[in-house]
Design a protein around this motif. Structure first.
Motif, PDB file in Angstrom:
ATOM      1  N   PHE A 171       8.057  16.162  20.104  1.00  0.00           N
ATOM      2  CA  PHE A 171       7.193  16.985  19.260  1.00  0.00           C
ATOM      3  C   PHE A 171       7.807  18.366  19.118  1.00  0.00           C
ATOM      4  O   PHE A 171       8.314  18.937  20.088  1.00  0.00           O
ATOM      5  CB  PHE A 171       5.805  17.099  19.900  1.00  0.00           C
ATOM      6  N   HIS A 172       7.750  18.903  17.898  1.00  0.00           N
ATOM      7  CA  HIS A 172       8.173  20.286  17.647  1.00  0.00           C
ATOM      8  C   HIS A 172       6.987  21.032  17.028  1.00  0.00           C
ATOM      9  O   HIS A 172       6.462  20.606  16.003  1.00  0.00           O
ATOM     10  CB  HIS A 172       9.368  20.325  16.698  1.00  0.00           C
ATOM     11  N   PRO A 173       6.538  22.125  17.629  1.00  0.00           N
ATOM     12  CA  PRO A 173       5.325  22.789  17.141  1.00  0.00           C
ATOM     13  C   PRO A 173       5.515  23.580  15.860  1.00  0.00           C
ATOM     14  O   PRO A 173       4.537  23.935  15.208  1.00  0.00           O
ATOM     15  CB  PRO A 173       4.956  23.726  18.298  1.00  0.00           C
ATOM     16  N   SER A 174       6.761  23.865  15.476  1.00  0.00           N
ATOM     17  CA  SER A 174       6.992  24.738  14.321  1.00  0.00           C
ATOM     18  C   SER A 174       8.333  24.389  13.678  1.00  0.00           C
ATOM     19  O   SER A 174       9.310  25.109  13.817  1.00  0.00           O
ATOM     20  CB  SER A 174       6.969  26.208  14.759  1.00  0.00           C
ATOM     21  N   LEU A 205       9.106  14.188  15.935  1.00  0.00           N
ATOM     22  CA  LEU A 205      10.541  13.925  15.812  1.00  0.00           C
ATOM     23  C   LEU A 205      10.842  12.532  16.360  1.00  0.00           C
ATOM     24  O   LEU A 205      10.335  12.151  17.406  1.00  0.00           O
ATOM     25  CB  LEU A 205      11.350  14.954  16.608  1.00  0.00           C
ATOM     26  N   ALA A 206      11.672  11.783  15.648  1.00  0.00           N
ATOM     27  CA  ALA A 206      12.115  10.470  16.104  1.00  0.00           C
ATOM     28  C   ALA A 206      13.641  10.457  16.097  1.00  0.00           C
ATOM     29  O   ALA A 206      14.267  10.765  15.081  1.00  0.00           O
ATOM     30  CB  ALA A 206      11.566   9.367  15.203  1.00  0.00           C
ATOM     31  N   LYS A 207      14.213  10.092  17.232  1.00  0.00           N
ATOM     32  CA  LYS A 207      15.664  10.153  17.411  1.00  0.00           C
ATOM     33  C   LYS A 207      16.339   8.911  16.841  1.00  0.00           C
ATOM     34  O   LYS A 207      16.005   7.781  17.204  1.00  0.00           O
ATOM     35  CB  LYS A 207      15.983  10.291  18.906  1.00  0.00           C
ATOM     36  N   VAL A 208      17.305   9.128  15.958  1.00  0.00           N
ATOM     37  CA  VAL A 208      18.107   8.042  15.390  1.00  0.00           C
ATOM     38  C   VAL A 208      19.392   7.924  16.200  1.00  0.00           C
ATOM     39  O   VAL A 208      20.090   8.917  16.405  1.00  0.00           O
ATOM     40  CB  VAL A 208      18.435   8.327  13.912  1.00  0.00           C
ATOM     41  N   THR A 209      19.690   6.721  16.679  1.00  0.00           N
ATOM     42  CA  THR A 209      20.869   6.512  17.518  1.00  0.00           C
ATOM     43  C   THR A 209      21.684   5.333  17.020  1.00  0.00           C
ATOM     44  O   THR A 209      21.191   4.465  16.296  1.00  0.00           O
ATOM     45  CB  THR A 209      20.479   6.262  18.985  1.00  0.00           C
ATOM     46  N   ASP A 210      22.952   5.303  17.448  1.00  0.00           N
ATOM     47  CA  ASP A 210      23.803   4.158  17.148  1.00  0.00           C
ATOM     48  C   ASP A 210      23.638   3.103  18.238  1.00  0.00           C
ATOM     49  O   ASP A 210      22.836   3.262  19.169  1.00  0.00           O
ATOM     50  CB  ASP A 210      25.261   4.582  16.978  1.00  0.00           C
ATOM     51  N   ILE A 211      24.407   2.018  18.145  1.00  0.00           N
ATOM     52  CA  ILE A 211      24.275   0.926  19.104  1.00  0.00           C
ATOM     53  C   ILE A 211      24.541   1.400  20.533  1.00  0.00           C
ATOM     54  O   ILE A 211      23.926   0.930  21.485  1.00  0.00           O
ATOM     55  CB  ILE A 211      25.226  -0.232  18.718  1.00  0.00           C
ATOM     56  N   GLY A 212      25.433   2.371  20.681  1.00  0.00           N
ATOM     57  CA  GLY A 212      25.746   2.888  22.013  1.00  0.00           C
ATOM     58  C   GLY A 212      24.732   3.872  22.551  1.00  0.00           C
ATOM     59  O   GLY A 212      24.855   4.322  23.695  1.00  0.00           O
ATOM     60  N   GLY A 213      23.724   4.237  21.764  1.00  0.00           N
ATOM     61  CA  GLY A 213      22.686   5.152  22.218  1.00  0.00           C
ATOM     62  C   GLY A 213      22.951   6.611  21.907  1.00  0.00           C
ATOM     63  O   GLY A 213      22.164   7.479  22.286  1.00  0.00           O
ATOM     64  N   SER A 214      24.051   6.913  21.197  1.00  0.00           N
ATOM     65  CA  SER A 214      24.358   8.306  20.850  1.00  0.00           C
ATOM     66  C   SER A 214      23.515   8.760  19.668  1.00  0.00           C
ATOM     67  O   SER A 214      23.349   8.025  18.682  1.00  0.00           O
ATOM     68  CB  SER A 214      25.841   8.453  20.503  1.00  0.00           C
ATOM     69  N   LEU A 215      22.990   9.980  19.762  1.00  0.00           N
ATOM     70  CA  LEU A 215      22.171  10.529  18.683  1.00  0.00           C
ATOM     71  C   LEU A 215      23.034  10.782  17.451  1.00  0.00           C
ATOM     72  O   LEU A 215      24.052  11.458  17.526  1.00  0.00           O
ATOM     73  CB  LEU A 215      21.491  11.824  19.145  1.00  0.00           C
ATOM     74  N   THR A 216      22.624  10.232  16.319  1.00  0.00           N
ATOM     75  CA  THR A 216      23.342  10.447  15.057  1.00  0.00           C
ATOM     76  C   THR A 216      22.486  11.158  14.023  1.00  0.00           C
ATOM     77  O   THR A 216      23.005  11.693  13.052  1.00  0.00           O
ATOM     78  CB  THR A 216      23.807   9.110  14.461  1.00  0.00           C
ATOM     79  N   GLY A 217      21.171  11.146  14.221  1.00  0.00           N
ATOM     80  CA  GLY A 217      20.290  11.766  13.239  1.00  0.00           C
ATOM     81  C   GLY A 217      18.888  11.931  13.782  1.00  0.00           C
ATOM     82  O   GLY A 217      18.611  11.660  14.952  1.00  0.00           O
ATOM     83  N   LEU A 218      17.992  12.353  12.910  1.00  0.00           N
ATOM     84  CA  LEU A 218      16.620  12.660  13.309  1.00  0.00           C
ATOM     85  C   LEU A 218      15.691  12.391  12.135  1.00  0.00           C
ATOM     86  O   LEU A 218      16.034  12.659  10.973  1.00  0.00           O
ATOM     87  CB  LEU A 218      16.523  14.122  13.724  1.00  0.00           C
ATOM     88  N   HIS A 219      14.510  11.859  12.432  1.00  0.00           N
ATOM     89  CA  HIS A 219      13.474  11.662  11.424  1.00  0.00           C
ATOM     90  C   HIS A 219      12.315  12.575  11.766  1.00  0.00           C
ATOM     91  O   HIS A 219      11.887  12.639  12.922  1.00  0.00           O
ATOM     92  CB  HIS A 219      13.017  10.203  11.431  1.00  0.00           C
ATOM     93  N   ARG A 220      11.813  13.289  10.769  1.00  0.00           N
ATOM     94  CA  ARG A 220      10.727  14.236  10.998  1.00  0.00           C
ATOM     95  C   ARG A 220       9.504  13.842  10.177  1.00  0.00           C
ATOM     96  O   ARG A 220       9.626  13.557   8.982  1.00  0.00           O
ATOM     97  CB  ARG A 220      11.157  15.650  10.588  1.00  0.00           C
ATOM     98  N   THR A 221       8.344  13.813  10.838  1.00  0.00           N
ATOM     99  CA  THR A 221       7.075  13.618  10.154  1.00  0.00           C
ATOM    100  C   THR A 221       6.256  14.876  10.385  1.00  0.00           C
ATOM    101  O   THR A 221       5.844  15.166  11.511  1.00  0.00           O
ATOM    102  CB  THR A 221       6.312  12.400  10.714  1.00  0.00           C
ATOM    103  N   TRP A 222       6.048  15.674   9.318  1.00  0.00           N
ATOM    104  CA  TRP A 222       5.294  16.921   9.474  1.00  0.00           C
ATOM    105  C   TRP A 222       3.806  16.623   9.539  1.00  0.00           C
ATOM    106  O   TRP A 222       3.298  15.733   8.837  1.00  0.00           O
ATOM    107  CB  TRP A 222       5.606  17.864   8.320  1.00  0.00           C
ATOM    108  N   LEU A 223       3.102  17.369  10.389  1.00  0.00           N
ATOM    109  CA  LEU A 223       1.711  17.081  10.705  1.00  0.00           C
ATOM    110  C   LEU A 223       0.810  18.267  10.375  1.00  0.00           C
ATOM    111  O   LEU A 223       1.229  19.430  10.443  1.00  0.00           O
ATOM    112  CB  LEU A 223       1.571  16.740  12.188  1.00  0.00           C
ATOM    113  N   ASP A 224      -0.432  17.957  10.056  1.00  0.00           N
ATOM    114  CA  ASP A 224      -1.449  18.971   9.772  1.00  0.00           C
ATOM    115  C   ASP A 224      -2.249  19.216  11.048  1.00  0.00           C
ATOM    116  O   ASP A 224      -2.937  18.313  11.539  1.00  0.00           O
ATOM    117  CB  ASP A 224      -2.367  18.458   8.663  1.00  0.00           C
TER     118      ASP A 224
END
Length: 348
Positions: free
Chosen positions: A158-161, A182-201
């Motif tokens: 979670f990111h507050p801002s 925040l949801a962490k996107v990783t490759d098969i080896g588990g390394s972070l390659t990206g991020l998905h953000r869902t903004w909340l009210d």
């Protein structure tokens, strides 16, 4: 840093059961031990944590071992493995949050150069600024979607801002800020390659009134949000909430959210895979993506089974009909040998 880590680990060991109840909520106490499937909080009996004993040395409280993998360590190591933290500093920060300890005075450091917007490095930095979802607006949002008991999933923070640039105002001087899941996107080896953000009210605990209210960043092609440790079976689909709902219904099925139809079709599949379940969204794009991925899997010798729902996706079914009904609907779609393996004993 090493002596500080030892001190924090000892503090954690004094309240080992509370640590286990927070990070390994799928487990249970059995005598002097906490028993769970693995460090990522999968249900099972492979990993055991000693709850009583001295704070250090032989037989110390907080020492754990995973009998299936041979992994072992102290509670600081366990927190790091549970949340898939990439550094000792992150693990110490998380442990301090749990223990309600202040952070030490920061040491002077060379200023970081600015990461390119939308790059994997920018995703890594944003991820490092997030915190576990337990007790946050992100947990309230997931609960509102019918998704409960997932407060310690290592792929979520979670990111507050979190910055949000309106797409029709790309040249604006300042972005808006909204809380975000925040949801962490990783490759098969588990390394972070990206991020998905869902903004909340923060007022409604639902998605923020933004268009779009979800965005991804970094390198996404072939990768996804991974929940659970992949074995010989795997569930894949598009949406994050879809796959979290499927994981609720089938808690022993590791899953990947590819985040879009095009990325689902291009998802990299692990070599160890024997059977693939594809959660099929009800629109044309979802069906086409599932068909394309299924064809690739079959060519690779992987048995492929679709999982369909009555409404648009598994989360729609979960919210409309409830968890028991969703399990009952999925049951006949499972391979016969997976019914007892994947469904809780009460539902199998």
């Amino acid at each position: 840093m090493e002596s500080m880590a030892s001190e924090i680990a000892q503090r954690l060991s004094r309240d080992a059961e509370a640590v286990c109840r927070h990070y390994l909520s799928s487990g249970r106490r059995q005598g002097r031990y906490w028993i769970v499937g693995d460090a990522e909080n999968t249900p099972g009996r492979s990993l055991y944590v000693r709850l009583t004993g001295p704070t250090s040395g032989k037989g110390a409280a907080g020492k754990w071992t995973d009998a299936a993998t041979g992994e072992h360590g102290d509670l600081l190591d366990l927190i790091s493995a549970n949340l898939r933290l990439s550094s000792l500093g992150e693990a110490l920060d998380e442990a301090r949050r749990f223990l309600s300890l202040p952070r030490p005075n920061p040491q002077p450091r060379t200023p970081q150069t600015r990461a390119q917007t939308g790059s994997p490095e920018a995703a890594r930095r944003l991820w490092a600024m997030g915190s576990p979802v337990a007790g946050t607006l992100a947990e309230r949002y997931l609960t509102g979607r019918g998704i409960v008991g997932k407060r310690t999933i290592s792929a979520l923070r979670f990111h507050p801002s979190c910055y949000y640039w309106r797409e029709d105002e790309a040249d604006a001087a300042e972005p808006e800020t909204w809380p975000a899941l925040l949801a962490k996107v990783t490759d098969i080896g588990g390394s972070l390659t990206g991020l998905h953000r869902t903004w909340l009210d923060p007022e409604t605990a639902d998605k923020a009134p933004l268009d779009p209210n979800r965005k991804a960043m970094g390198a996404l092609l072939g990768h996804g949000v991974r929940i659970g440790r992949t074995t010989d079976i795997l569930g894949v689909g598009e949406g994050l909430e879809t796959m979290l709902s499927l994981r609720m219904a089938l808690p022993d099925l590791p899953v990947i959210a590819a985040l879009s139809a095009s990325h689902l079709a291009a998802l990299d599949l692990p070599d160890c895979l024997g059977r693939l379940y594809i959660a099929v969204d009800s629109d044309d794009a979802g069906r086409n993506a599932a068909e394309a991925l299924g064809e690739r899997a079959r060519i690779a010798g992987i048995e492929t089974l679709p999982l369909t729902c009555r409404r648009e996706d598994a989360n729609e079914d979960l919210r409309a009909f409830g968890l028991d009904d969703l399990r009952a609907y999925l049951r006949p779609q499972l391979a016969p040998q997976d019914v007892e393996r994947l469904l809780p004993s009460s539902a199998a």
